[in-house]
Design an enzyme around this catalytic site. Structure first.
Site, PDB file in Angstrom:
ATOM      1  N   THR A   1      57.682   9.381  41.057  1.00  0.00           N
ATOM      2  CA  THR A   1      56.615   8.236  41.177  1.00  0.00           C
ATOM      3  C   THR A   1      56.797   7.159  41.912  1.00  0.00           C
ATOM      4  O   THR A   1      56.272   6.520  42.732  1.00  0.00           O
ATOM      5  CB  THR A   1      56.337   7.773  39.510  1.00  0.00           C
ATOM      6  OG1 THR A   1      55.913   9.067  38.805  1.00  0.00           O
ATOM      7  CG2 THR A   1      55.191   6.734  39.455  1.00  0.00           C
TER       8      THR A   1
ATOM      9  N   THR B   1      61.289   9.771  36.496  1.00  0.00           N
ATOM     10  CA  THR B   1      61.337   9.323  35.286  1.00  0.00           C
ATOM     11  C   THR B   1      61.473  10.534  34.193  1.00  0.00           C
ATOM     12  O   THR B   1      62.324  10.447  33.257  1.00  0.00           O
ATOM     13  CB  THR B   1      60.752   8.227  34.598  1.00  0.00           C
ATOM     14  OG1 THR B   1      59.110   8.689  34.799  1.00  0.00           O
ATOM     15  CG2 THR B   1      60.671   7.104  35.718  1.00  0.00           C
ATOM     16  N   ASP B   2      60.818  11.516  34.487  1.00  0.00           N
ATOM     17  CA  ASP B   2      60.788  12.435  33.618  1.00  0.00           C
ATOM     18  C   ASP B   2      62.129  13.089  32.954  1.00  0.00           C
ATOM     19  O   ASP B   2      62.252  13.320  31.873  1.00  0.00           O
ATOM     20  CB  ASP B   2      59.812  13.574  33.817  1.00  0.00           C
ATOM     21  CG  ASP B   2      58.464  13.626  33.445  1.00  0.00           C
ATOM     22  OD1 ASP B   2      57.955  12.517  33.510  1.00  0.00           O
ATOM     23  OD2 ASP B   2      57.661  14.522  33.524  1.00  0.00           O
TER      24      ASP B   2
ATOM     25  N   LYS C   1      64.341   8.608  27.738  1.00  0.00           N
ATOM     26  CA  LYS C   1      62.917   8.406  28.091  1.00  0.00           C
ATOM     27  C   LYS C   1      62.198   8.463  26.601  1.00  0.00           C
ATOM     28  O   LYS C   1      61.881   9.631  26.322  1.00  0.00           O
ATOM     29  CB  LYS C   1      61.988   9.088  28.989  1.00  0.00           C
ATOM     30  CG  LYS C   1      60.649   8.765  29.429  1.00  0.00           C
ATOM     31  CD  LYS C   1      60.133   9.361  30.565  1.00  0.00           C
ATOM     32  CE  LYS C   1      59.026   8.765  30.868  1.00  0.00           C
ATOM     33  NZ  LYS C   1      58.152   9.435  32.240  1.00  0.00           N
TER      34      LYS C   1
END
Lengths: 491, 491
Positions: free
Chosen positions: B137, B235-236, B315
């Protein structure tokens, strides 16, 4: 492989004196004090401590007297430091002297066949609560020699260990099973749900809908219905069980409150008493109808017990007293130390929504798998799950609900074979959103259904329940997307 | 299945003016303002707003001027509301006018083959930082028509979108790959680790140990070593990648900081700029040597960027800006809005421990599986994993580290076949403790090794790394229990 090691018993164990022996027994006899009494203990240095005299277990030495403080903590006091024990008030619960197991060979075993006193504790309280025990740390004792914890307390032991309960409600108790919760299987959920339906399924008024002869016999002497049910349960999988009860018994008109302990009931630091007392107070104060809750410490102190909605809660720490957390919000209710119940201030994730009319659906289909995706996950494992005849797969995807491209072949195959696929996130908190990135859109095209902000473990349990009630993937999808028991929150 | 839908381009897109067109371009031309300049915009109502003029992208309309505020947020201002634009200071980065992709056909694609400017941004800064982009992203743009996000920004686009970076350090940039992180595979970790080793492996002094001719060419014109490396990453799975780099590159003498964004870089609410600026400030201020970190928002506001130890972070929310959390403690460091770096106050989980001497071990063995246990888990699935030739299984057990009795047969079989078995907890937070309950003791007898408080995902990555370096289960066990990169905290 059960640990059967026990300390040698010196034979002085005495049921009538709550398991006390040696110097401690002599001190109590001198004072005329019995287990369950409110006592004031004066130390040799002049300080005083008030508490309720607790039963002692045969593993323990004869040098300490145990009292439960108003905080809910048990305190062990060395008899050598005691000048005087004065009885302040006789125990409300006269059979508490039986506390502890009845001897080396007759404690409630893991086979759940232990003899169980069926009579209710005598109580001045107006309301009745049913305490069902399934096992777990809350119904366990620590072996101080090895530090190991083993399950030995029955539901009545548990009830009788906490004299305060009798002031809150008349407590009937019953052992349903005796398993640590890592060994609780979906079949146990069925057993528990059926028992609750038998005992309280007609509490709402139209008697006979679910009640059975057994139920009448069990609530002996009671024409009053139960104000609620407490389920003592191991903490490891308590939130899986609470989720199943939430779906199977949706609409039950009295609250079901699961309670566990992070420290066994006989330890000074046990949270069993405060959690059980909090659950009982919640039940007798709650006017919101039914619902399934988990009641555990709201913080590390004893001043507040959180009541979490049974589909929005998770064990988030291995050992802390406040291990359980409502995901995405505050607990629905908090029971304060003075017994007050306050709804949580927030309006979102933690609040229960009104349920449907009670019509128990106590069934499940185990042909469901939870697949946690990770970089390097071998798609062949998913292939094996599909080939094993799975009817539903719940993905614990990354981020907003993704699995890598390498999975697409097996995901597509599952879709073609009519396997329901639901998406949750390993982030645990937050909502899935599969239209933002191409990975999500690709997966949705292959039939993967985003499950809003359903917790992965809850989605797994719901899918087992849904699969037993639907003939095909589309039927499962419809049930999964219906908010049955507050398992999804409003956007 | 890539989303290739794009808005129609009216042909007025102009690289030299940062993608501005229409009324917005005319307003900027009238003011003599160029992208990268500090400007003061006076509204028709007399209010003023200072900011840095940002590039505009061809998807965007011609009616808004975008400035980056001191908060790091981008603000789009309707040109109809603007009375005057005054240039306060010329941009430090003169090539920023190239911002955005070069046109419909030449943006950095997901194949990672996009042409990449190799020259560093001109800067007055003393230190050099290498910015590696892997996609995600942070290197993406939103399509305002569909709300979808697609990866198009190159590392230099990213750098140039944030003029403040040039004031902090001279930034070299390079695209390593262009993948959303759900598609980042263990092989990508190897590629990234090797690139970092080539570029910075000799930063500590004994030049030539790992450096290559390619590295010299890439850090063109720079005899100064990099003060640190920023990795822009989706970020996943960023915490899986940070874990691998932590193990493979343990002891690297300069910090590696992974940075992501929860909102794409071109959105007003993007956290990309503040996260990147925070990472750069951390690198130029940090005197603690090396280590792998993840830098993301510490809260929902822009006032603090948390730097988490790369093996202690996860996360924990699907969408919040502060989705990343250090498990069991506060982040190791916090970068405040004024650029100050403060070590977190706590002494426990979040703090890095000194690493070993640098000796890169860039290898892994994918024959490792993470098995999340749940009630009703079909032991045949574990059987399949064992039969597929797995060398190590990481259990994500319940509570202190348990799986149900139904699993014992397959667990014992795995032990007999020499499969390493490590235990973590699905509680995520807290330490495993397998001697407390009989289930834990039973599992340990069968060879399951409790992995302290290692996070399940980190244990998985470490097991892949350990399996490539050990010939048997005992060798894997030894590596797993060695605290290589602060992946376990002190009891």
């Amino acid at each position: 492989m059960r640990d059967t090691g026990r300390d040698g018993d010196d034979g002085h164990h005495n049921n009538d004196t709550g398991g006390y022996r040696g110097a401690a027994l002599r001190a109590l006899n001198d004072a005329g004090a019995a287990v369950g009494d409110s006592v004031v203990i004066t130390y040799k240095d002049g300080t005083r401590r008030a508490g309720i005299l607790m039963p002692r277990y045969e593993h323990d030495d004869g040098a300490h007297v145990v009292t439960k403080l108003s905080s809910g903590y048990n305190a062990g006091i060395d008899v050598d430091l005691i000048r005087e024990i004065a009885v302040d008030r006789r125990g409300a619960v006269t059979d508490i002297g039986r506390g502890g197991s009845d001897g080396d060979d007759s404690g409630a075993g893991s086979d759940g066949t232990a003899a169980e006193p069926s009579g209710p504790a005598r109580s001045r309280a107006a309301e009745k609560i049913l305490l069902l025990s399934t096992g777990g740390t809350i119904a366990s004792r620590i072996d101080y020699r090895t530090g190991a914890v083993t399950p030995v307390l029955s539901a009545s032991d548990l009830r009788d260990s906490i004299p305060e309960l009798a002031d809150i409600a008349e407590i009937d108790s019953e052992v349903v099973m005796s398993e640590y919760s890592e060994n609780i299987m979906p079949e146990h959920w069925l057993t528990l749900a059926r028992r609750i339906d038998e005992r309280a399924g007609d509490a709402g008024g139209d008697g006979g809908k679910s009640g059975t002869a057994a139920a009448t016999a069990a609530s002996a002497g009671g024409d009053r219905p139960y104000a609620g049910i407490i389920v003592a349960h191991g903490t490891d999988t308590m939130h899986y069980t609470s989720a199943f009860l939430s779906f199977a018994l949706a609409g039950l008109t009295v609250p079901i409150v699961l309670v566990g302990a992070q420290r066994s009931s006989d330890r000074a630091s046990s949270d069993a008493a405060t959690n059980l007392i909090g659950a009982a107070r919640f039940i007798t104060s709650y006017s919101g109808g039914g619902g399934v809750y988990i009641a555990m410490h709201d913080g590390t102190g004893d001043d507040a017990i959180a009541c979490h909605v049974g589909t929005r809660v998770r064990k988030n720490h291995t050992s802390k007293r406040d291990a359980f957390a409502t995901i995405g919000g505050r607990p629905a209710f908090v029971v304060s130390a003075d017994g007050g119940i306050s709804p949580s201030s927030q309006d979102g994730a933690g609040r229960p929504r009104p349920g449907p009319e009670y019509s128990p659906k106590i069934s499940l289909d185990r042909r469901v798998a939870l697949v946690k995706y990770y970089p390097g996950y071998d798609p062949a494992h998913l292939g094996h799950i599909i080939d094993s005849g799975c009817r539903a797969v719940i993905f614990e995807g990354t981020g907003l609900g993704h699995v890598g491209r390498a999975m697409y072949g097996q995901v597509a195959r599952a879709g073609e074979r009519g396997v329901f696929m639901g998406m949750t996130s390993q982030c645990i908190d937050g909502r899935t959103a599969m239209t933002v990135y191409e990975s999500g859109r690709d997966l949705m095209e292959m039939g993967v259904v985003p499950l809003e902000d359903m917790i992965p473990e809850v989605a797994l349990v719901k899918a087992m329940w849904a699969a037993s009630r639907a003939g095909d993937s589309e039927g499962i999808r419809r049930i999964m997307l219906e908010n049955v028991a507050s398992e999804m929150t409003a956007r």
